[in-house]
Design an enzyme around this catalytic site. Structure first.
Site, PDB file in Angstrom:
ATOM      1  N   TYR A 106       0.842  -1.207   0.000  1.00  0.00           N
ATOM      2  CA  TYR A 106       0.000   0.000   0.000  1.00  0.00           C
ATOM      3  C   TYR A 106       0.879   1.259   0.000  1.00  0.00           C
ATOM      4  CZ  TYR A 106      -3.788   3.131   1.620  1.00  0.00           C
ATOM      5  OH  TYR A 106      -4.719   4.140   1.767  1.00  0.00           O
ATOM      6  N   LYS A 161       1.347   3.705  -3.193  1.00  0.00           N
ATOM      7  CA  LYS A 161       0.884   5.098  -3.155  1.00  0.00           C
ATOM      8  C   LYS A 161       2.040   6.067  -3.407  1.00  0.00           C
ATOM      9  CE  LYS A 161      -3.598   4.846  -2.002  1.00  0.00           C
ATOM     10  NZ  LYS A 161      -4.703   5.518  -2.698  1.00  0.00           N
TER      11      LYS A 161
END
Ligand code: NAD
Ligand code: UDP
Length: 317
Positions: free
Chosen positions: A146, A150
């Site tokens: 994650y 990102k």
């Protein structure tokens, strides 16, 4: 009068569905794109009859051609349980999804906003976290799919801006809560509320002294839309969050109090790489967007508790 045609990726999710509703209310045409990985059509059911709303079931790791004026790129599982379920897919969603959406923005000259995250700061060594801080992320840890996904998406955004003049905006979103959080996604606010209204044990991971800064979804949307509507030279990243910082144990006690719950508190092991402190520096948001959260934690929790109590009464918990 219709203002703009706006694409919301991840539009059936917790934040996305509120955003679609808000953009429709403001007189826009909204296209909601979602593969329903962590959501259901229930979140968008009330909008389905609106002729200015359209739902497309699509995975953003595949390209798509649409004619739109603006893109809010929200598609990505956001809770640790969901994003760790299929980590490679999470990375593909962040990276290939960003490439596809930036390519679309470039082709139709749309403005595009990236829903980035406080997770780009990892387990931060700077406190509070300001936008110039580069972060402290474990690139091979369980949260890296994650966090690094990102971070790579931010890099793609900034490079499409410099190389291709795509009009971009990057929002670094801190912990958001409110109605329509997924009951099973394991996030702290929904977990504690559901446990409290069912008088089940409240599960604190670790000793509960780790901190987070929570803001209510309506406040978050105000900030996000304000950022989208800034002039082209404002690209961010800009932190959106609440500077009031709470220990997780304080959150548990507040929720027990607000629900008159008989729940006891139990302690479970702290997940690996769980950040110890998180608090946004929102100086930029205040000065550039003239924005700051207005809804207190207590007020927002009451609305969120109402929502989960309704789900419980309807047998949906
Ligand atoms: P959510 O899980 O409720 O919503 C995400 C939506 O994206 C879901 O509807 C899901 O089905 C969809 N999706 C996932 N992968 C997809 C794919 N490959 N193609 C198309 N759709 C896909 O999460 P949320 O809390 O609403 O978060 C929305 C965005 O905001 C995410 O990008 C998240 O990273 C970001 N964000 C959220 C928070 C928070 O506290 N909620 C904090 C920081 C950043
Ligand atoms: N947490 C907890 N009990 C739970 C769920 C979460 O103590 O039932 C803790 C978790 O370890 C973390 C904080 O609450 O320290 C916020 O967790 P969440 O998953 O909501 O968000 P994130 O860690 O991504 O900020």
């Amino acid at each position: 009068m219709i203002h703009k045609r706006i694409l919301v990726t991840g539009g059936a999710g917790f934040i996305g569905s509120h955003l679609c509703e808000r953009l429709l209310k403001e007189g826009n045409e909204v296209i909601c794109l979602d593969n329903l990985f962590t959501s259901t059509k229930d979140n968008i059911a009330p909008m389905m009859d609106n002729k200015y709303f359209e739902f497309i079931r699509h995975d953003i790791i595949q390209p798509i051609h649409l004619e739109i004026d603006e893109i809010y790129n929200l598609a990505c599982p956001a809770s640790p349980i969901h994003y760790q379920y299929n980590p490679i897919k999470t990375i593909k969603t962040s990276v290939m999804g960003a490439i596809n959406m930036l390519g679309l923005a470039k082709r139709v000259k749309a403005k595009i906003l990236q829903a980035s995250t406080s997770e780009v700061y990892g387990d931060p060594l700077a406190h509070p976290q300001y936008e110039e801080y580069w972060g402290n992320v474990n690139p091979i840890g369980p949260r890296s799919c994650y966090d690094e996904g990102k971070r790579c998406a931010e890099s793609l955004f900034i490079n499409y801006y410099f190389q291709n003049k795509v009009r971009i905006k990057i929002a670094r979103i801190f912990n958001t809560y409110g109605p329509r959080m997924h009951p099973n996604d394991g996030r702290v606010v929904s977990n504690f509320i559901i446990q409290a209204i069912q008088n089940k044990p409240i599960t604190i991971y670790g000793d509960g002294t780790q901190t987070r800064s929570f803001y209510y979804v309506d406040d978050m949307l105000d900030g996000l839309i304000k950022l989208m509507n800034t002039s082209d030279e404002i690209i961010g990243p800009i932190n959106l969050g609440n500077p009031s910082e709470f220990k997780i144990i304080e959150l548990a006690e507040l929720i027990i109090d607000l629900t008159n719950s008989k729940s006891e508190i139990i302690h479970l092991p702290l997940p690996e790489d769980d950040p110890i402190r998180r608090q946004p520096d929102i100086t930029k948001a205040k000065s550039i967007l003239e924005w700051q959260p207005k809804i207190s934690l207590k007020e927002g929790l009451v609305k969120t508790i109402d929502y989960f109590e309704r789900l419980m009464i309807e047998g949906d918990l």
